[in-house]
Scaffold this motif. Structure first.
Motif, PDB file in Angstrom:
ATOM      1  N   LYS A 251       0.798  -1.547   0.259  1.00 40.41           N
ATOM      2  CA  LYS A 251      -0.148  -0.430   0.260  1.00 40.41           C
ATOM      3  C   LYS A 251       0.789   1.638   0.052  1.00 40.41           C
ATOM      4  N   HIS A 252       1.995   0.915   0.344  1.00 44.94           N
ATOM      5  CA  HIS A 252       2.884   2.394   0.555  1.00 44.94           C
ATOM      6  C   HIS A 252       4.059   2.566  -0.348  1.00 44.94           C
ATOM      7  N   VAL A 253       5.122   1.367  -0.099  1.00 45.28           N
ATOM      8  CA  VAL A 253       6.527   1.044  -0.710  1.00 45.28           C
ATOM      9  C   VAL A 253       6.098   0.663  -2.388  1.00 45.28           C
ATOM     10  N   LEU A 254       5.370   0.085  -2.445  1.00 42.05           N
ATOM     11  CA  LEU A 254       5.086   0.913  -3.821  1.00 42.05           C
ATOM     12  C   LEU A 254       4.832   1.422  -5.056  1.00 42.05           C
ATOM     13  N   PRO A 255       3.863   1.707  -3.815  1.00 35.98           N
ATOM     14  CA  PRO A 255       3.274   3.698  -4.635  1.00 35.98           C
ATOM     15  C   PRO A 255       4.144   4.462  -4.893  1.00 35.98           C
ATOM     16  N   THR A 256       5.094   4.482  -3.711  1.00 34.31           N
ATOM     17  CA  THR A 256       6.048   5.643  -3.654  1.00 34.31           C
ATOM     18  C   THR A 256       7.130   5.284  -4.675  1.00 34.31           C
ATOM     19  N   LEU A 257       6.969   4.058  -4.677  1.00 32.63           N
ATOM     20  CA  LEU A 257       8.648   3.984  -5.788  1.00 32.63           C
ATOM     21  C   LEU A 257       8.254   4.195  -6.774  1.00 32.63           C
ATOM     22  N   GLN A 258       6.912   3.975  -7.470  1.00 32.19           N
ATOM     23  CA  GLN A 258       5.639   4.552  -8.843  1.00 32.19           C
ATOM     24  C   GLN A 258       5.932   5.967  -8.978  1.00 32.19           C
ATOM     25  N   PHE A 259       5.334   6.628  -7.783  1.00 29.39           N
ATOM     26  CA  PHE A 259       5.170   7.878  -7.827  1.00 29.39           C
ATOM     27  C   PHE A 259       6.654   8.368  -8.203  1.00 29.39           C
ATOM     28  N   LEU A 260       7.976   8.406  -7.231  1.00 34.24           N
ATOM     29  CA  LEU A 260       9.260   8.405  -7.842  1.00 34.24           C
ATOM     30  C   LEU A 260       9.664   8.130  -8.947  1.00 34.24           C
ATOM     31  N   ASN A 261       9.229   6.945  -9.862  1.00 30.14           N
ATOM     32  CA  ASN A 261       9.626   6.597 -11.503  1.00 30.14           C
ATOM     33  C   ASN A 261       9.381   7.979 -11.888  1.00 30.14           C
ATOM     34  N   GLU A 262      10.965   8.503 -12.942  1.00 27.56           N
ATOM     35  CA  GLU A 262      10.104   9.474 -13.744  1.00 27.56           C
ATOM     36  C   GLU A 262       9.848   8.923 -14.806  1.00 27.56           C
ATOM     37  N   ARG A 263      10.143   7.650 -15.095  1.00 29.71           N
ATOM     38  CA  ARG A 263      10.132   7.125 -16.442  1.00 29.71           C
ATOM     39  C   ARG A 263       8.155   6.089 -16.319  1.00 29.71           C
ATOM     40  N   GLU A 264       7.971   6.342 -15.869  1.00 30.08           N
ATOM     41  CA  GLU A 264       6.001   5.409 -15.223  1.00 30.08           C
ATOM     42  C   GLU A 264       5.382   5.644 -16.430  1.00 30.08           C
ATOM     43  N   ASN A 265       4.988   4.722 -17.247  1.00 33.46           N
ATOM     44  CA  ASN A 265       4.020   4.565 -18.523  1.00 33.46           C
ATOM     45  C   ASN A 265       2.521   5.620 -17.258  1.00 33.46           C
ATOM     46  N   LEU A 266       2.085   6.338 -17.868  1.00 35.20           N
ATOM     47  CA  LEU A 266       0.447   6.661 -17.197  1.00 35.20           C
ATOM     48  C   LEU A 266      -0.517   6.905 -18.010  1.00 35.20           C
ATOM     49  N   LYS A 267      -1.728   6.776 -18.507  1.00 31.56           N
ATOM     50  CA  LYS A 267      -2.832   6.545 -18.795  1.00 31.56           C
ATOM     51  C   LYS A 267      -2.949   8.198 -18.990  1.00 31.56           C
ATOM     52  N   LEU A 268      -2.252   9.206 -17.946  1.00 31.17           N
ATOM     53  CA  LEU A 268      -2.905  10.480 -18.228  1.00 31.17           C
ATOM     54  C   LEU A 268      -2.216  11.341 -17.051  1.00 31.17           C
ATOM     55  N   GLY A 269      -1.268  12.474 -17.611  1.00 39.87           N
ATOM     56  CA  GLY A 269      -0.553  13.448 -17.529  1.00 39.87           C
ATOM     57  C   GLY A 269       0.854  13.257 -17.461  1.00 39.87           C
ATOM     58  N   LEU A 270       1.732  13.506 -17.071  1.00 38.80           N
ATOM     59  CA  LEU A 270       3.291  12.909 -16.661  1.00 38.80           C
ATOM     60  C   LEU A 270       3.228  12.440 -15.403  1.00 38.80           C
ATOM     61  N   PRO A 271       4.712  10.948 -15.063  1.00 42.21           N
ATOM     62  CA  PRO A 271       5.159  10.754 -13.950  1.00 42.21           C
ATOM     63  C   PRO A 271       5.633  13.192 -12.941  1.00 42.21           C
ATOM     64  N   ALA A 272       4.913  12.302 -11.215  1.00 42.51           N
ATOM     65  CA  ALA A 272       5.187  13.840 -11.104  1.00 42.51           C
ATOM     66  C   ALA A 272       7.273  14.436 -11.374  1.00 42.51           C
ATOM     67  N   LEU A 273       7.996  14.096 -11.105  1.00 41.21           N
ATOM     68  CA  LEU A 273       9.047  14.502 -11.072  1.00 41.21           C
ATOM     69  C   LEU A 273       9.402  14.809 -12.752  1.00 41.21           C
ATOM     70  N   THR A 274       8.586  14.264 -13.330  1.00 45.65           N
ATOM     71  CA  THR A 274       8.739  14.287 -15.296  1.00 45.65           C
ATOM     72  C   THR A 274       8.066  15.826 -15.751  1.00 45.65           C
ATOM     73  N   ALA A 275       6.837  15.821 -14.797  1.00 43.07           N
ATOM     74  CA  ALA A 275       5.924  17.285 -15.073  1.00 43.07           C
ATOM     75  C   ALA A 275       6.950  17.612 -14.559  1.00 43.07           C
ATOM     76  N   VAL A 276       7.305  17.870 -13.038  1.00 41.24           N
ATOM     77  CA  VAL A 276       8.146  19.249 -12.515  1.00 41.24           C
ATOM     78  C   VAL A 276       9.821  19.520 -13.321  1.00 41.24           C
ATOM     79  N   GLU A 277       9.899  18.337 -14.086  1.00 43.79           N
ATOM     80  CA  GLU A 277      11.095  19.002 -15.573  1.00 43.79           C
ATOM     81  C   GLU A 277      10.495  19.761 -16.213  1.00 43.79           C
ATOM     82  N   GLU A 278       9.486  19.196 -16.717  1.00 40.93           N
ATOM     83  CA  GLU A 278       8.830  20.266 -17.511  1.00 40.93           C
ATOM     84  C   GLU A 278       8.564  21.522 -17.257  1.00 40.93           C
TER      85      GLU A 278
END
Length: 464
Positions: free
Chosen positions: A200-227
């Protein structure tokens, strides 16, 4: 009597156990941040009754009075009809930071909200006129940095909480005494909690910090900050862009801590899964045996025992036929439990051997794959050379790039735009007439890639 906010906070911190108990109550109830007034005053009365001086009792009563807390701005809600109060979030967060075990982990929904904030900041920045001094842009910039600071603080708190929980739960599991039934129950509960935190917490946190996560809607958080940083850089604001990148790198630095936590918990998750599997197997065997015995309960009393060849005993016949031998003990091992020692030895050593074998195979596979790729690339270059050697050179052409592109698409398997340049060089080596560059860029798009070039014109050719 109203007591000042700073003095009230100082006294609250001096008697922080009252508020730590209230936080424990909130965590147990899991019904939000509302505390019944009866529960609050119960904790306060317990504190006051432990004070011997009457003067100190009166002072604490005044400070911890709900009206005083509301005047000091430490409450965000006092619902008299439902008899509940809600402390300001910064007060709860402050007391949680006094004990890492009481910090709250971020769920996948909370992490998704943080990701959405960064994407909203990026969308608003693209719509806004980026110009320092413009009121709308300055207000947006404040919001962008507020969201970044909030993400930093929440992720840092999340990591601290996960580290505290991992340390506490792993200690319970490691200190497990098999002879103590109560401790066995605690260990099993700890393993279940580890599995919950991991999923519930560790795997979602790793997903949040992954800049190459393939999402259906929007960009990963760190990728959005990079943009966001890139937009500010393109607008001629390198200083502000650098601040955004510093915040991004600060958040990304926690990825190593989360990975360490993941590796720590993963071993216990596997242990929990193995124990659950063992329990399921024992339960299945018991149920099967019970069903077989129930078939004997026909009221006739003819059959008392199951046949030893019954299907239910099939698993127990695995070692049938092996000769049983007895040996006299040559050494006195006292009360050592050899089976338990051997199981512990296997538990520690087998993962090491598997990792060693996996690393060796991975290294071999990587080297072998590298050789195969290099060989395939060489064969492809030779194929292009052969094709261009057989290629008919036109008498004239206004775009030689396009001519080679169309020829190789037809002749070469797995063609890509990079092969065009290789083919062009071989074709030019056969030409005696010069190629004249044409002013103006042309574009070839193929298979998701785009090549921009100055066209080469063939005006007259004599082949070799």
């Amino acid at each position: 009597m109203i007591v000042s906010t700073d003095r009230t906070l100082i006294v609250m911190i001096e008697h922080k156990q009252v508020f730590l108990d209230l936080i424990d109550y909130l965590d147990e109830q899991e019904e939000g941040e509302e505390i019944p007034i009866s529960v609050y005053y119960n904790r306060v009365r317990r504190l006051i009754s432990s004070i011997s001086e009457e003067r100190d009792q009166k002072r604490l009563s005044q400070i911890f009075d709900i009206d005083n807390l509301q005047q000091a701005g430490l409450l965000i809600d006092h619902d008299r009809h439902r008899a509940v109060i809600s402390f300001a979030s910064f007060v709860i967060d402050m007391f949680r930071h006094f004990d890492s075990g009481r910090l709250r982990e971020l769920s996948s929904e909370q992490l998704e909200a943080l990701r959405t904030d960064q994407n909203l900041s990026l969308e608003r920045l693209k719509e806004c006129r980026i110009f320092p001094g413009d009121e709308q842009f300055d207000d947006l910039l404040v919001v962008i940095f507020e969201r970044l600071r909030n993400a930093q603080a929440r992720i840092k708190q999340n990591i601290s909480s996960l580290q505290g929980q991992a340390e506490r739960l792993s200690k319970i599991v490691e200190e497990h005494n098999l002879d103590d039934l109560e401790q066995t129950r605690k260990t099993q509960k700890a393993l279940e909690e580890i599995n919950r935190i991991y999923q519930k917490h560790v795997l979602p946190t790793l997903q949040f910090l992954n800049e190459r996560e393939n999402l259906k809607l929007g960009l990963p958080a760190l990728t959005a900050v990079e943009e966001i940083a890139a937009e500010l850089e393109r607008a001629g604001l390198p200083g502000i862009s650098q601040r955004v990148l510093f915040a991004k790198n600060s958040i990304r630095s926690y990825a190593k801590d989360v990975e360490t936590i993941r590796k720590t918990l993963e071993r216990y998750v596997r242990q929990s899964n193995r124990q659950r599997h063992q329990y399921d197997c024992v339960e299945a065997a018991f149920n099967q045996l019970r069903d077989e015995f129930q078939l004997l309960h026909d009221g006739k009393l003819n059959n008392k025992y199951l046949d030893s060849d019954a299907e239910v005993f099939r698993a127990g016949r695995i070692f049938s036929g092996l000769k049983k031998q007895r040996f006299e003990a040559k050494l006195d091992w006292h009360d050592i439990d050899h089976a338990q020692c051997f199981d512990e030895h296997l538990r520690v050593e087998l993962p090491k051997l598997r990792d060693k074998q996996r690393n060796a195979l991975a290294k071999f596979s990587d080297e072998d794959l590298s050789d195969l790729k290099e060989r395939a690339l060489m064969l492809k270059k030779r194929k292009i050379q052969s094709l261009m050697g057989d290629c008919e050179i036109p008498a004239s052409h206004d775009d030689i790039h396009q001519y080679v592109h169309e020829y190789l698409i037809d002749k070469l398997e797995h063609y890509s735009l990079g092969d065009l340049l290789e083919g062009l060089s071989w074709l030019r080596s056969r030409m005696s007439a010069p190629l004249s560059p044409e002013f103006g860029l042309s574009t070839i798009t193929y298979n998701g890639l785009c090549l921009e070039y100055f066209p080469l014109v063939l005006e007259g050719e004599c082949s070799d």
